[in-house]
Design a protein around this motif. Structure first.
Motif, PDB file in Angstrom:
ATOM      1  N   ALA A  39       0.837  -1.193   0.000  1.00 26.01           N
ATOM      2  CA  ALA A  39       0.000   0.000   0.000  1.00 26.01           C
ATOM      3  C   ALA A  39       0.876   1.248   0.000  1.00 26.01           C
ATOM      4  N   ASP A  40       0.374   2.302  -0.624  1.00 26.83           N
ATOM      5  CA  ASP A  40       1.119   3.554  -0.708  1.00 26.83           C
ATOM      6  C   ASP A  40       0.875   4.469   0.492  1.00 26.83           C
ATOM      7  N   GLU A  41      -0.147   4.184   1.294  1.00 25.89           N
ATOM      8  CA  GLU A  41      -0.520   5.064   2.393  1.00 25.89           C
ATOM      9  C   GLU A  41      -0.486   4.318   3.723  1.00 25.89           C
ATOM     10  N   ILE A  42       0.118   4.971   4.720  1.00 21.43           N
ATOM     11  CA  ILE A  42       0.252   4.383   6.051  1.00 21.43           C
ATOM     12  C   ILE A  42      -0.116   5.449   7.073  1.00 21.43           C
ATOM     13  N   TYR A  43      -1.012   5.119   7.996  1.00 19.87           N
ATOM     14  CA  TYR A  43      -1.366   6.073   9.045  1.00 19.87           C
ATOM     15  C   TYR A  43      -0.305   6.077  10.131  1.00 19.87           C
ATOM     16  N   LYS A  44      -0.042   7.265  10.657  1.00 19.82           N
ATOM     17  CA  LYS A  44       0.870   7.385  11.796  1.00 19.82           C
ATOM     18  C   LYS A  44       0.151   6.880  13.047  1.00 19.82           C
ATOM     19  N   GLU A  45       0.917   6.459  14.015  1.00 20.13           N
ATOM     20  CA  GLU A  45       0.333   5.980  15.268  1.00 20.13           C
ATOM     21  C   GLU A  45      -0.481   7.097  15.922  1.00 20.13           C
ATOM     22  N   GLY A  46      -1.683   6.772  16.347  1.00 18.48           N
ATOM     23  CA  GLY A  46      -2.543   7.735  17.021  1.00 18.48           C
ATOM     24  C   GLY A  46      -3.428   8.558  16.090  1.00 18.48           C
ATOM     25  N   THR A  47      -3.304   8.362  14.785  1.00 16.42           N
ATOM     26  CA  THR A  47      -4.071   9.169  13.829  1.00 16.42           C
ATOM     27  C   THR A  47      -5.574   8.993  14.003  1.00 16.42           C
ATOM     28  N   LEU A  48      -6.042   7.773  14.117  1.00 13.44           N
ATOM     29  CA  LEU A  48      -7.490   7.557  14.213  1.00 13.44           C
ATOM     30  C   LEU A  48      -8.073   8.170  15.483  1.00 13.44           C
ATOM     31  N   LYS A  49      -7.329   8.133  16.581  1.00 12.36           N
ATOM     32  CA  LYS A  49      -7.794   8.789  17.811  1.00 12.36           C
ATOM     33  C   LYS A  49      -7.810  10.307  17.621  1.00 12.36           C
ATOM     34  N   THR A  50      -6.776  10.838  16.971  1.00  9.45           N
ATOM     35  CA  THR A  50      -6.725  12.280  16.690  1.00  9.45           C
ATOM     36  C   THR A  50      -7.945  12.708  15.880  1.00  9.45           C
ATOM     37  N   ILE A  51      -8.294  11.937  14.876  1.00  7.25           N
ATOM     38  CA  ILE A  51      -9.437  12.251  14.018  1.00  7.25           C
ATOM     39  C   ILE A  51     -10.738  12.152  14.806  1.00  7.25           C
ATOM     40  N   SER A  52     -10.883  11.109  15.592  1.00  5.78           N
ATOM     41  CA  SER A  52     -12.086  10.936  16.415  1.00  5.78           C
ATOM     42  C   SER A  52     -12.243  12.105  17.388  1.00  5.78           C
ATOM     43  N   ASP A  53     -11.145  12.467  18.046  1.00 10.39           N
ATOM     44  CA  ASP A  53     -11.181  13.596  18.987  1.00 10.39           C
ATOM     45  C   ASP A  53     -11.516  14.903  18.270  1.00 10.39           C
ATOM     46  N   TYR A  54     -10.975  15.083  17.068  1.00  6.46           N
ATOM     47  CA  TYR A  54     -11.232  16.307  16.314  1.00  6.46           C
ATOM     48  C   TYR A  54     -12.716  16.435  15.986  1.00  6.46           C
ATOM     49  N   PHE A  55     -13.297  15.386  15.430  1.00  6.24           N
ATOM     50  CA  PHE A  55     -14.713  15.457  15.056  1.00  6.24           C
ATOM     51  C   PHE A  55     -15.612  15.587  16.286  1.00  6.24           C
ATOM     52  N   THR A  56     -15.200  15.020  17.415  1.00  3.99           N
ATOM     53  CA  THR A  56     -15.970  15.172  18.645  1.00  3.99           C
ATOM     54  C   THR A  56     -15.958  16.617  19.124  1.00  3.99           C
ATOM     55  N   SER A  57     -14.801  17.263  19.028  1.00  2.00           N
ATOM     56  CA  SER A  57     -14.689  18.647  19.508  1.00  2.00           C
ATOM     57  C   SER A  57     -15.049  19.694  18.448  1.00  2.00           C
ATOM     58  N   HIS A  58     -15.244  19.271  17.215  1.00  4.78           N
ATOM     59  CA  HIS A  58     -15.622  20.176  16.118  1.00  4.78           C
ATOM     60  C   HIS A  58     -16.804  19.559  15.358  1.00  4.78           C
ATOM     61  N   PRO A  59     -17.968  19.472  15.995  1.00  2.60           N
ATOM     62  CA  PRO A  59     -19.089  18.753  15.375  1.00  2.60           C
ATOM     63  C   PRO A  59     -19.640  19.395  14.107  1.00  2.60           C
TER      64      PRO A  59
ATOM     65  N   LEU B 294      -0.377  13.062   9.865  1.00  2.00           N
ATOM     66  CA  LEU B 294      -1.361  12.001  10.087  1.00  2.00           C
ATOM     67  C   LEU B 294      -1.034  10.712   9.345  1.00  2.00           C
ATOM     68  N   ALA B 295      -0.274  10.836   8.256  1.00  2.00           N
ATOM     69  CA  ALA B 295      -0.018   9.654   7.436  1.00  2.00           C
ATOM     70  C   ALA B 295       1.282   9.805   6.664  1.00  2.00           C
ATOM     71  N   CYS B 296       1.705   8.688   6.094  1.00  2.00           N
ATOM     72  CA  CYS B 296       2.848   8.678   5.188  1.00  2.00           C
ATOM     73  C   CYS B 296       2.348   8.210   3.827  1.00  2.00           C
ATOM     74  N   PHE B 297       2.939   8.767   2.789  1.00  2.00           N
ATOM     75  CA  PHE B 297       2.603   8.383   1.434  1.00  2.00           C
ATOM     76  C   PHE B 297       3.876   7.938   0.736  1.00  2.00           C
ATOM     77  N   ALA B 298       3.867   6.727   0.195  1.00  2.00           N
ATOM     78  CA  ALA B 298       5.044   6.194  -0.491  1.00  2.00           C
ATOM     79  C   ALA B 298       5.123   6.781  -1.902  1.00  2.00           C
ATOM     80  N   TRP B 299       6.196   7.528  -2.157  1.00  2.00           N
ATOM     81  CA  TRP B 299       6.397   8.159  -3.454  1.00  2.00           C
ATOM     82  C   TRP B 299       7.418   7.344  -4.241  1.00  2.00           C
ATOM     83  N   HIS B 300       7.031   6.942  -5.443  1.00  2.00           N
ATOM     84  CA  HIS B 300       7.924   6.167  -6.296  1.00  2.00           C
ATOM     85  C   HIS B 300       7.571   6.421  -7.758  1.00  2.00           C
ATOM     86  N   GLU B 301       8.393   5.896  -8.642  1.00  2.00           N
ATOM     87  CA  GLU B 301       8.221   6.180 -10.070  1.00  2.00           C
ATOM     88  C   GLU B 301       6.946   5.601 -10.668  1.00  2.00           C
ATOM     89  N   ASN B 302       6.262   4.722  -9.959  1.00  2.00           N
ATOM     90  CA  ASN B 302       5.029   4.119 -10.481  1.00  2.00           C
ATOM     91  C   ASN B 302       3.748   4.751  -9.936  1.00  2.00           C
TER      92      ASN B 302
END
Length: 176
Positions: A1-21, A108-116
């Motif tokens: 996969a080209d995309e990888i979430y950083k540790e804690g990203t899903l909690k960060t997103i959940s907390d954000y939407f909870t505090s910014h409804p 929040l995430a890493c994206f794998a950049w390559h020639e393809n």
């Protein structure tokens, strides 16, 4: 996969939407890594600006973007007619339909950049699709196709200029 979430990203997103409804969609920063996961560079981002989105292009990283179910029900699925700029079209549709964007100044995430990567392999198609999206979502002017093309490119120039100036200020303030 080209995309990888950083540790804690899903909690960060959940907390954000909870505090910014009232927010419908939120994005953060990403890091580019090579195919082996080795760090290449960080992509710093900024708060949402529809003008920059429409005239500069897709600065919102799909790897670091999340939206609510209500927003999805309002906007619908990705348009499969776009093969390279489907995320750009999607963000423009969110914007046009009045969705509220949020920004988290955190990686929040890493994206794998390559020639393809699709963006690299299909550069001309990306350009043509981007113009199609801009034509669909940018304000219409009554002077014909050539005038519209000039209008979009002039605005794109100013959006890039604004973006460069904006980043210079942000870097001076936050990233000394």
């Amino acid at each position: 996969a080209d995309e990888i979430y950083k540790e804690g990203t899903l909690k960060t997103i959940s907390d954000y939407f909870t505090s910014h409804p009232k927010k419908d969609i939120v994005y953060g920063e990403i890091e580019f890594v090579d195919k082996d996961g080795k760090f290449i560079k960080k992509k710093y981002n900024h708060i949402f600006c529809g003008y920059i989105l429409l005239y500069h292009g897709c600065y919102i990283p799909s790897a670091g973007t999340f939206w609510t179910r209500n927003a999805f029900e309002k906007v619908g699925p990705l348009d499969i007619h776009y093969k390279v700029t489907m995320d750009f079209e999607y963000w423009c549709r969110f914007y046009k339909l009045g969705c509220k964007f949020g920004f988290i100044p955190k990686t929040l995430a890493c994206f794998a950049w390559h020639e393809n990567n699709v963006s690299e392999v299909f550069a001309e198609r990306r350009y043509q699709e981007r113009l199609r999206v801009q034509h669909l979502y940018a304000p219409k002017i009554p002077f014909g196709e050539k005038a519209w093309f000039l209008y979009v490119n002039v605005h794109k120039y100013f959006a890039r200029y604004f973006l460069r100036q904006f980043f210079k200020i942000i870097r001076r303030i936050f990233y000394k």
